[in-house]
Enzyme design. Structure first.
Site, PDB file in Angstrom:
ATOM      1  N   ASP A  31       0.863  -1.185   0.000  1.00 49.52           N
ATOM      2  CA  ASP A  31       0.000   0.000   0.000  1.00 49.52           C
ATOM      3  C   ASP A  31       0.899   1.234   0.000  1.00 49.52           C
ATOM      4  N   LEU A  33      -0.396   4.028   1.168  1.00 44.98           N
ATOM      5  CA  LEU A  33      -1.036   4.781   2.261  1.00 44.98           C
ATOM      6  C   LEU A  33      -1.701   6.069   1.777  1.00 44.98           C
ATOM      7  N   ASN A  35      -4.707   6.338   0.844  1.00 51.47           N
ATOM      8  CA  ASN A  35      -6.063   6.391   1.405  1.00 51.47           C
ATOM      9  C   ASN A  35      -6.190   5.432   2.594  1.00 51.47           C
ATOM     10  N   ASP A  58       4.453   2.462  -3.934  1.00 50.72           N
ATOM     11  CA  ASP A  58       3.495   3.076  -4.855  1.00 50.72           C
ATOM     12  C   ASP A  58       3.556   2.296  -6.159  1.00 50.72           C
ATOM     13  N   SER A 125     -16.456  -3.513 -10.396  1.00 52.22           N
ATOM     14  CA  SER A 125     -17.579  -2.809  -9.782  1.00 52.22           C
ATOM     15  C   SER A 125     -18.844  -2.994 -10.609  1.00 52.22           C
ATOM     16  N   THR A 127     -20.599  -0.792 -11.341  1.00 53.13           N
ATOM     17  CA  THR A 127     -20.707   0.415 -12.178  1.00 53.13           C
ATOM     18  C   THR A 127     -20.553   0.072 -13.664  1.00 53.13           C
ATOM     19  N   TYR A 150     -13.546   6.959 -13.499  1.00 50.83           N
ATOM     20  CA  TYR A 150     -13.346   5.862 -12.545  1.00 50.83           C
ATOM     21  C   TYR A 150     -13.960   4.565 -13.085  1.00 50.83           C
ATOM     22  N   LYS A 154     -12.358   0.647 -14.506  1.00 52.94           N
ATOM     23  CA  LYS A 154     -12.764  -0.724 -14.146  1.00 52.94           C
ATOM     24  C   LYS A 154     -13.049  -1.533 -15.416  1.00 52.94           C
ATOM     25  N   PHE A 178     -21.079  -4.808  -5.555  1.00 51.79           N
ATOM     26  CA  PHE A 178     -22.180  -3.848  -5.510  1.00 51.79           C
ATOM     27  C   PHE A 178     -21.781  -2.792  -4.450  1.00 51.79           C
ATOM     28  N   ASN A 179     -22.539  -2.528  -3.422  1.00 49.12           N
ATOM     29  CA  ASN A 179     -22.158  -1.424  -2.525  1.00 49.12           C
ATOM     30  C   ASN A 179     -21.647  -1.944  -1.184  1.00 49.12           C
ATOM     31  N   ARG A 231     -30.101   0.349  -4.225  1.00 48.93           N
ATOM     32  CA  ARG A 231     -28.780  -0.278  -4.360  1.00 48.93           C
ATOM     33  C   ARG A 231     -28.749  -1.573  -3.553  1.00 48.93           C
TER      34      ARG A 231
HETATM   35  P1  NAD Z   1      -9.643   2.087  -0.333  1.00 49.91           P
HETATM   36  O1  NAD Z   1      -9.269   3.419  -0.863  1.00 49.91           O
HETATM   37  O2  NAD Z   1     -10.046   1.983   1.090  1.00 49.91           O
HETATM   38  O3  NAD Z   1      -8.429   1.073  -0.566  1.00 49.91           O
HETATM   39  C1  NAD Z   1      -7.536   1.180  -1.630  1.00 49.91           C
HETATM   40  C2  NAD Z   1      -6.137   1.113  -1.049  1.00 49.91           C
HETATM   41  O4  NAD Z   1      -5.195   1.175  -2.133  1.00 49.91           O
HETATM   42  C3  NAD Z   1      -5.819   2.288  -0.117  1.00 49.91           C
HETATM   43  O5  NAD Z   1      -5.290   1.796   1.100  1.00 49.91           O
HETATM   44  C4  NAD Z   1      -4.797   3.114  -0.888  1.00 49.91           C
HETATM   45  O6  NAD Z   1      -3.884   3.751  -0.015  1.00 49.91           O
HETATM   46  C5  NAD Z   1      -4.154   2.059  -1.764  1.00 49.91           C
HETATM   47  N1  NAD Z   1      -3.589   2.581  -3.031  1.00 49.91           N
HETATM   48  C6  NAD Z   1      -4.189   3.401  -3.928  1.00 49.91           C
HETATM   49  N2  NAD Z   1      -3.365   3.655  -4.939  1.00 49.91           N
HETATM   50  C7  NAD Z   1      -2.217   2.968  -4.696  1.00 49.91           C
HETATM   51  C8  NAD Z   1      -0.987   2.841  -5.382  1.00 49.91           C
HETATM   52  N3  NAD Z   1      -0.731   3.505  -6.513  1.00 49.91           N
HETATM   53  N4  NAD Z   1      -0.025   2.054  -4.844  1.00 49.91           N
HETATM   54  C9  NAD Z   1      -0.238   1.406  -3.689  1.00 49.91           C
HETATM   55  N5  NAD Z   1      -1.388   1.493  -2.986  1.00 49.91           N
HETATM   56  C10 NAD Z   1      -2.358   2.266  -3.482  1.00 49.91           C
HETATM   57  O7  NAD Z   1     -10.772   1.501  -1.289  1.00 49.91           O
HETATM   58  P2  NAD Z   1     -11.699   0.220  -1.111  1.00 49.91           P
HETATM   59  O8  NAD Z   1     -13.074   0.692  -0.875  1.00 49.91           O
HETATM   60  O9  NAD Z   1     -11.087  -0.738  -0.188  1.00 49.91           O
HETATM   61  O10 NAD Z   1     -11.660  -0.344  -2.591  1.00 49.91           O
HETATM   62  C11 NAD Z   1     -10.792  -1.384  -2.972  1.00 49.91           C
HETATM   63  C12 NAD Z   1     -10.997  -1.688  -4.439  1.00 49.91           C
HETATM   64  O11 NAD Z   1     -12.353  -2.046  -4.655  1.00 49.91           O
HETATM   65  C13 NAD Z   1     -10.699  -0.531  -5.388  1.00 49.91           C
HETATM   66  O12 NAD Z   1     -10.115  -1.051  -6.546  1.00 49.91           O
HETATM   67  C14 NAD Z   1     -12.083   0.016  -5.688  1.00 49.91           C
HETATM   68  O13 NAD Z   1     -12.110   0.663  -6.925  1.00 49.91           O
HETATM   69  C15 NAD Z   1     -12.898  -1.259  -5.702  1.00 49.91           C
HETATM   70  N6  NAD Z   1     -14.327  -1.048  -5.447  1.00 49.91           N
HETATM   71  C16 NAD Z   1     -14.705  -0.388  -4.312  1.00 49.91           C
HETATM   72  C17 NAD Z   1     -16.049  -0.167  -4.069  1.00 49.91           C
HETATM   73  C18 NAD Z   1     -16.501   0.617  -2.865  1.00 49.91           C
HETATM   74  O14 NAD Z   1     -17.621   1.121  -2.870  1.00 49.91           O
HETATM   75  N7  NAD Z   1     -15.696   0.716  -1.801  1.00 49.91           N
HETATM   76  C19 NAD Z   1     -17.006  -0.653  -4.965  1.00 49.91           C
HETATM   77  C20 NAD Z   1     -16.583  -1.347  -6.102  1.00 49.91           C
HETATM   78  C21 NAD Z   1     -15.235  -1.533  -6.318  1.00 49.91           C
HETATM   79  C1  WQD Z   2     -25.829   5.164  -2.841  1.00 51.97           C
HETATM   80  C2  WQD Z   2     -27.186   5.849  -2.955  1.00 51.97           C
HETATM   81  C3  WQD Z   2     -27.089   8.065  -3.872  1.00 51.97           C
HETATM   82  C4  WQD Z   2     -24.842   9.904  -0.649  1.00 51.97           C
HETATM   83  C5  WQD Z   2     -20.694   4.477  -5.856  1.00 51.97           C
HETATM   84  C6  WQD Z   2     -19.871   4.387  -7.118  1.00 51.97           C
HETATM   85  C7  WQD Z   2     -19.737   2.974  -7.556  1.00 51.97           C
HETATM   86  C8  WQD Z   2     -19.238   2.086  -6.423  1.00 51.97           C
HETATM   87  C9  WQD Z   2     -19.981   2.304  -5.150  1.00 51.97           C
HETATM   88  C10 WQD Z   2     -16.875   1.813  -6.610  1.00 51.97           C
HETATM   89  C11 WQD Z   2     -27.376   6.613  -4.263  1.00 51.97           C
HETATM   90  C12 WQD Z   2     -27.577   8.100  -2.434  1.00 51.97           C
HETATM   91  C13 WQD Z   2     -25.516   8.990  -1.436  1.00 51.97           C
HETATM   92  C14 WQD Z   2     -25.578  10.952  -0.020  1.00 51.97           C
HETATM   93  C15 WQD Z   2     -27.588  10.078  -0.992  1.00 51.97           C
HETATM   94  N1  WQD Z   2     -17.873   2.357  -6.095  1.00 51.97           N
HETATM   95  N2  WQD Z   2     -26.869   9.078  -1.601  1.00 51.97           N
HETATM   96  N3  WQD Z   2     -26.925  10.990  -0.212  1.00 51.97           N
HETATM   97  O1  WQD Z   2     -23.555   5.845  -6.135  1.00 51.97           O
HETATM   98  O2  WQD Z   2     -24.312   3.463  -5.782  1.00 51.97           O
HETATM   99  O3  WQD Z   2     -21.958   3.924  -6.113  1.00 51.97           O
HETATM  100  O4  WQD Z   2     -20.055   3.694  -4.840  1.00 51.97           O
HETATM  101  O5  WQD Z   2     -16.811   1.085  -7.557  1.00 51.97           O
HETATM  102  O6  WQD Z   2     -18.879   2.950  -8.630  1.00 51.97           O
HETATM  103  O7  WQD Z   2     -20.506   5.129  -8.125  1.00 51.97           O
HETATM  104  O8  WQD Z   2     -23.003   4.606  -3.984  1.00 51.97           O
HETATM  105  O9  WQD Z   2     -22.996   5.238  -1.627  1.00 51.97           O
HETATM  106  O10 WQD Z   2     -22.504   7.009  -3.361  1.00 51.97           O
HETATM  107  O11 WQD Z   2     -24.821   6.123  -3.137  1.00 51.97           O
HETATM  108  O12 WQD Z   2     -28.801  10.169  -1.133  1.00 51.97           O
HETATM  109  O13 WQD Z   2     -25.007  11.816   0.669  1.00 51.97           O
HETATM  110  O14 WQD Z   2     -27.285   6.831  -1.900  1.00 51.97           O
HETATM  111  O15 WQD Z   2     -27.790   8.995  -4.635  1.00 51.97           O
HETATM  112  O16 WQD Z   2     -28.708   6.479  -4.632  1.00 51.97           O
HETATM  113  P1  WQD Z   2     -23.299   4.513  -5.581  1.00 51.97           P
HETATM  114  P2  WQD Z   2     -23.252   5.791  -2.976  1.00 51.97           P
END
Ligand code: NAD
Ligand code: WQD
Length: 337
Positions: A31, A33, A35, A58, A125, A127, A150, A154, A178-179, A231
């Site tokens: 990582d 760090l 995020n 990185d 995702s 998405t 973003y 993906k 999903f979420n 969702r």
């Molecule tokens: P997160 O930001 O908590 O975790 C990502 C980690 O990767 C962080 O600790 C960050 O410091 C590290 N990182 C970022 N860029 C880096 C780099 N260049 N080198 C080394 N480390 C790096 O996010 P998360 O929610 O745990 O998501 C993890 C994965 O899942 C991501 O690929 C995200 O796109 C995907 N994803 C997340 C969600 C969601 O809603 N959380 C939904 C669908 C997909």
């Molecule tokens: C959920 C619902 C908002 C915030 C995003 C990314 C997606 C995936 C997951 C990574 C929606 C509503 C939200 C607020 C609200 N990430 N909302 N008030 O939009 O489904 O997905 O995160 O891959 O790619 O687009 O998740 O948690 O942002 O929103 O009403 O302050 O809550 O409109 O309907 P979303 P979300």
């Protein structure tokens, strides 16, 4: 058996490291760090009794990625979480997203394609489906033109992995989340959003704790029963467990195709108002919210058909929405306490 987990200190990564260590895997967490915090390692070790190997790297630095594979020559599998994930920020700064989410993936695959039989898991995702025509969404639903840079990373990421798997020893699983919400039941690890959260559940918990004044509900004029968007909210521990199962499938060579795709959700859709009501119940307090206009780029509804994950992977989400919200609330109380 050594498993490389990129982004291993992040939200989903840290929960997955816990599940991997619980199953006896030796984890190398990478990582930068950007995020996350090194303190997450303490949380992981409190839960599992073991600290993973940690490399602060990185992944945008190609030489560092090369050095990593020179140092560890016995990596059997890679779970690639590291990425930037804020949709709005990706619209403002697309090159940051293409650099971080694509370059890092390419550098990793360049090393992995030299190894015999690599198992690779990619964080994708829902998405990629955009606004799917039919609910619940199966893995066969078409991938729609990306709504954001973003989302595009993906889609491109999935394509890159598929192309490379065709001409290498890499077998891959693409997991379309999903979420994800919630935190580990121990409250040792959880989500640490930087700045103002864009996602619903961290915004809810921060409002309830008094860090934000009011939650804005983005739109109540959607074509859904209560007008708010739907969702599929999945507990992060359930999600983490799916990674271990997918990894074991690849390591045992049980995969039927070189690249397999699975939806990871609960299969149940919840509206924003339903999430608020469930949160009010588990936290035993009223949430201050108001209905405002729709957020640009939002879709009406997305929830998973989980049949393929249930039957082929043998995984099913166990936690209810209420359990997941309860864990998110406990975590928020702990980190602000
Ligand atoms: P997160 O930001 O908590 O975790 C990502 C980690 O990767 C962080 O600790 C960050 O410091 C590290 N990182 C970022 N860029 C880096 C780099 N260049 N080198 C080394 N480390 C790096 O996010 P998360 O929610 O745990 O998501 C993890 C994965 O899942 C991501 O690929 C995200 O796109 C995907 N994803 C997340 C969600 C969601 O809603 N959380 C939904 C669908 C997909
Ligand atoms: C959920 C619902 C908002 C915030 C995003 C990314 C997606 C995936 C997951 C990574 C929606 C509503 C939200 C607020 C609200 N990430 N909302 N008030 O939009 O489904 O997905 O995160 O891959 O790619 O687009 O998740 O948690 O942002 O929103 O009403 O302050 O809550 O409109 O309907 P979303 P979300």
């Amino acid at each position: 058996m050594k498993i490389l987990v990129t982004g291993g200190l992040g939200f989903i990564g840290s929960h997955t490291v816990v599940e991997l260590q619980n199953e006896g895997f030796e984890v190398i967490a990478v990582d930068n760090l950007s995020n996350s915090s090194e303190k997450v390692l303490d949380g992981i070790s409190t839960i599992t009794g073991k600290k993973p190997i940690f490399e602060k790297i990185d992944l945008r630095d190609k030489a560092s990625v090369q050095d990593l594979f020179k140092k560890y020559t016995d990596i059997a599998g890679v779970i690639h979480f590291a990425a930037s994930k804020a949709v709005g920020e990706s619209v403002e700064n697309p090159l940051l997203y293409y650099e971080n989410n694509i370059n890092a993936l390419v550098y990793l695959l360049q090393e992995l394609k030299e190894l015999p039989n690599v198992s690779f898991i990619f964080s994708s995702s829902c998405t990629v489906y955009g606004q799917a025509e039919k609910m619940p969404i199966t893995e066969n639903a078409s991938v729609q033109p990306a709504i954001s840079p973003y989302g595009n990373t993906k889609q491109i990421g999935e394509e890159i992995i598929t192309d490379v798997a065709k001409v290498s020893n890499i077998s891959a699983v693409l997991l379309r989340y999903f979420n994800p919400i919630g935190a580990h039941p121990s409250t040792e690890i959880g989500e640490l959003p930087l700045g103002v959260p864009q996602n619903l559940v961290p915004f809810i918990t921060q409002t309830a704790i008094g860090l934000r004044e009011q939650l804005s509900v983005y739109g109540n004029d959607y074509a859904t029963p209560d007008g708010t968007a739907i969702r599929d909210y999945i507990h992060v521990v359930d999600l983490a467990k799916a990674h271990v199962i997918a990894l074991q499938r690849l390591l045992k060579r049980q995969n039927v195709e070189k690249v397999e795709i699975f939806n990871l959700g609960t299969g149940t859709g919840s509206s924003v108002l339903e999430v608020i009501t469930a949160f009010e119940k588990v936290s035993n307090q009223k949430l201050n919210y108001k209905i405002v206009g729709r957020r640009e780029g939002d879709i009406t509804s997305a929830y998973a058909n989980t049949d393929k994950a249930n039957t082929v992977l043998g995984w099913k989400a166990q936690s209810s929405l209420e359990e997941a919200l309860k864990s998110a609330w406990k975590w928020e109380q702990k980190i602000r306490g």
